[in-house]
Design a protein around this motif. Structure first.
Motif, mmCIF file in Angstrom:
data_model
loop_
_atom_site.group_PDB
_atom_site.id
_atom_site.type_symbol
_atom_site.label_atom_id
_atom_site.label_comp_id
_atom_site.label_asym_id
_atom_site.label_seq_id
_atom_site.Cartn_x
_atom_site.Cartn_y
_atom_site.Cartn_z
ATOM 1 N N ARG A 52 0.807 -1.215 0.000
ATOM 2 C CA ARG A 52 0.000 0.000 0.000
ATOM 3 C C ARG A 52 0.848 1.277 0.000
ATOM 4 N NH1 ARG A 52 -0.211 -4.322 1.589
ATOM 5 N NH2 ARG A 52 0.057 -3.762 3.759
ATOM 6 N N CYS A 54 -0.083 5.158 0.874
ATOM 7 C CA CYS A 54 -1.134 6.091 1.328
ATOM 8 C C CYS A 54 -0.839 7.474 0.764
ATOM 9 C CB CYS A 54 -1.187 6.135 2.851
ATOM 10 S SG CYS A 54 -1.989 4.687 3.527
ATOM 11 N N VAL A 78 -4.043 4.295 -1.440
ATOM 12 C CA VAL A 78 -5.093 4.564 -0.458
ATOM 13 C C VAL A 78 -5.216 6.083 -0.339
ATOM 14 C CG1 VAL A 78 -5.870 4.169 1.921
ATOM 15 C CG2 VAL A 78 -4.373 2.496 0.816
ATOM 16 N N ALA A 96 -3.966 0.133 7.124
ATOM 17 C CA ALA A 96 -3.486 0.017 5.739
ATOM 18 C C ALA A 96 -2.034 -0.469 5.701
ATOM 19 C CB ALA A 96 -3.608 1.350 5.011
ATOM 20 N N GLY A 169 -12.259 -0.362 5.021
ATOM 21 C CA GLY A 169 -11.517 -0.206 3.763
ATOM 22 C C GLY A 169 -12.092 -1.119 2.688
#
Ligand code: AMP
Length: 516
Positions: A52, A54, A78, A96, A169
């Motif tokens: 991930r 962010c 994300v 996350a 999520g």
């Protein structure tokens, strides 16, 4: 793969404008090269398949570059609402577990308040504590790194309000978005040179259509920035950008009508007007259709869990009776919408049941939350079909057209934001000196559509009052979740079964209590 669609468009129309915001313009060739460079750097910083990234970035061309770069690196982006308080953002980062957090100067204060476990990079400008920035990006090669992504891989995770206080999520794969585009682009007739609005925030599911719909068909994505706020600004933006498509939540349509911002014969370039996310009042639609006559008007319906939209209804003529709601129509290609009872059995035509979605748009589930995934994504007995229970009520008419009929739970929409009232109650209960609390929603006259109302009691000898409570709550929740009406009671009213009398409270809020 989504990024490959954009790369193909860049090969075909390199000099065309891809993204516009204020004075900034990126051509397809520039977008491609910038996202390739950042993708290479992300790879070097350890972003591999499924990792991930962010994004703590405001809506901007740079944020679009970050999204594409993450996909090209094989990662999952994300997008985070940087207007949310740090505690809520921290919860998202904690679940996350990003390898990299890409922030900008604008999010500097926020990133300073966060405990970031992954590597902090700066997407634009300079940022204290960042391990890499624009200089390192600029040193990279312009060629894309080799891609190993497959359609079933996650492309992004969108966090929505969760009733237990922790945002959920929703995992969205490349294939889910591709399935929607495969239906939507031929249906709406996107073409190179189209000028398409980017109105919803980038952490909203709807923005996915703006971004990939536009950038895979050679169009220009006109991001609507924070300065374009008032009804007159919005109208000016549509006019001056000569938009061919406007897509937003109905609250924005209503806001422009309330502000009397639309002139007779306005927006001559518009070819399509599209809305999604909540009910559009027919009177608002009539106002638009009488003034802006040329475009087609389409209602899209669907939750984030089934990506962008699952059904559509293009309005055939200006409604004559504004008391008749606008249908949500029929399933988009590749999707199915069933009207089911609590045992997931089909209800007879014309009867109301829960809308359950099946088909190509369905998410694999909530990020690292098997329990919530198992509650919402079910297998229909008999057919073996995997369905998502939307929590929406609806019915099919004699022609097979779907009509929306409200919610089964306490999820609401306010100003287009999806809010679980339970998330607000959980945040209130965590504040010292709050005794009991109940959060209900009542229809409002304002453009937000729904007013969030809070009844609460305090612990003995407490000096807590509504302004102090509101302030404490604003440190935990984004402003769109803060109640507009407050009612401090010695104790909350109960119904015969001993539960808090929410219906009675709603009536009180609707008739007796005014907003702050
Ligand atoms: P979100 O995940 O933010 O897109 O919110 C999904 C929810 O918004 C749905 O479950 C519905 O309750 C509501 N919704 C979406 N589109 C529409 C629409 N066209 N009309 C009425 N409600 C809608």
């Amino acid at each position: 793969m989504l990024h490959e669609r954009v790369s193909l468009a860049s090969e075909r129309w390199p000099a065309q404008t891809a993204v516009v915001m204020d004075e900034e313009r990126l051509s397809y060739a520039e977008l491609e090269a910038a996202s390739n460079r950042l993708a290479r750097l992300l790879r070097q910083r350890g972003v591999q398949s499924g990792e991930r990234v962010c994004l703590l970035q405001p809506k901007s061309p740079a944020a679009i570059v970050s999204m594409l770069a993450t996909l090209k690196a094989g990662g999952v982006y994300v997008p985070v609402d940087i207007a949310s308080p740090a505690v809520r953002v921290q919860r998202i980062l904690d679940v996350a577990e990003p390898r990299v957090v890409l922030a900008t100067q604008t999010a500097g204060k926020l990133s300073g308040e966060l405990k970031i476990k992954g590597e902090l990079g700066c997407a634009e400008g300079e940022l204290e504590g960042a391990k890499f920035g624009p200089l390192e990006v600029a040193q990279q090669d312009n060629e894309a790194p080799p891609s190993e992504t497959s359609p079933a891989d996650a492309a992004h995770i969108l966090f929505t309000s969760g009733s237990t206080g922790v945002p959920k999520g929703v995992v969205i794969t490349h294939a889910m978005v591709a399935a929607f585009l495969d239906w939507a682009l031929p249906y709406f007739g996107h073409k190179p040179g189209d000028r398409i609005s980017g109105h919803p925030p980038l952490h909203f599911d709807l923005s996915t259509f703006d971004i990939y719909g536009t950038l895979s068909s050679g169009g220009e994505l006109h991001l609507v920035g924070p300065k374009v706020l008032l009804p007159a600004h919005l109208a000016k933006f549509i006019r001056e950008s000569e938009l061919t498509q406007w897509f937003s939540v109905p609250s924005t349509f209503a806001y422009m009508v309330k502000g009397n911002a639309i002139e007779e014969g306005d927006f001559p370039s518009l070819e399509r007007v599209v809305w999604c996310g909540e009910v559009l009042a027919p009177a608002v639609l009539v106002h638009w259709m009488q003034r802006v006559r040329k475009p087609s008007y389409t209602n899209l319906y669907g939750p984030t869990e089934a990506t962008i939209a699952s059904s559509y209804y293009t309005v055939k003529e200006t409604p004559k009776d504004t008391s008749v709601p606008i249908p949500i129509g029929e399933p988009c290609g590749g999707e199915d919408i069933l009207v089911l009872d609590e045992h997931l059995k089909g209800v007879p035509p014309k009867e109301t049941g829960e809308l359950c979605i099946a088909g190509a748009g369905l998410s694999p589930g909530y990020w690292r939350d098997e329990e919530k995934t198992a509650e919402a994504f079910l297998t229909q007995p008999g057919s073996g079909l995997r369905v998502y229970r939307t929590g929406d009520l609806g019915r099919k008419d004699e022609q097979g057209i779907l009509h929306y009929a409200g919610r089964v739970d306490s999820q609401i929409k306010s100003r287009g934001y999806r809010i679980e009232l339970g998330e607000i109650e959980t945040a209130l209960s965590a504040i010292a000196d709050v005794g009991e609390c109940a959060v209900v929603a009542v229809p409002s006259e304002g453009f937000e559509g729904t007013a969030i109302c809070c009844a609460w009691s305090s612990k003995p000898d407490s000096e807590l009052d509504a302004p102090k409570l509101r302030k404490a709550l604003s440190e935990a929740l984004p402003s769109y979740m803060l109640p507009a009406k407050w009612l401090h009671l010695p104790e909350l009213p109960r119904n015969v079964s001993g539960k808090i009398d929410r219906r009675g409270l709603k009536e009180r809020f609707a008739t007796e209590v005014s907003g702050v």
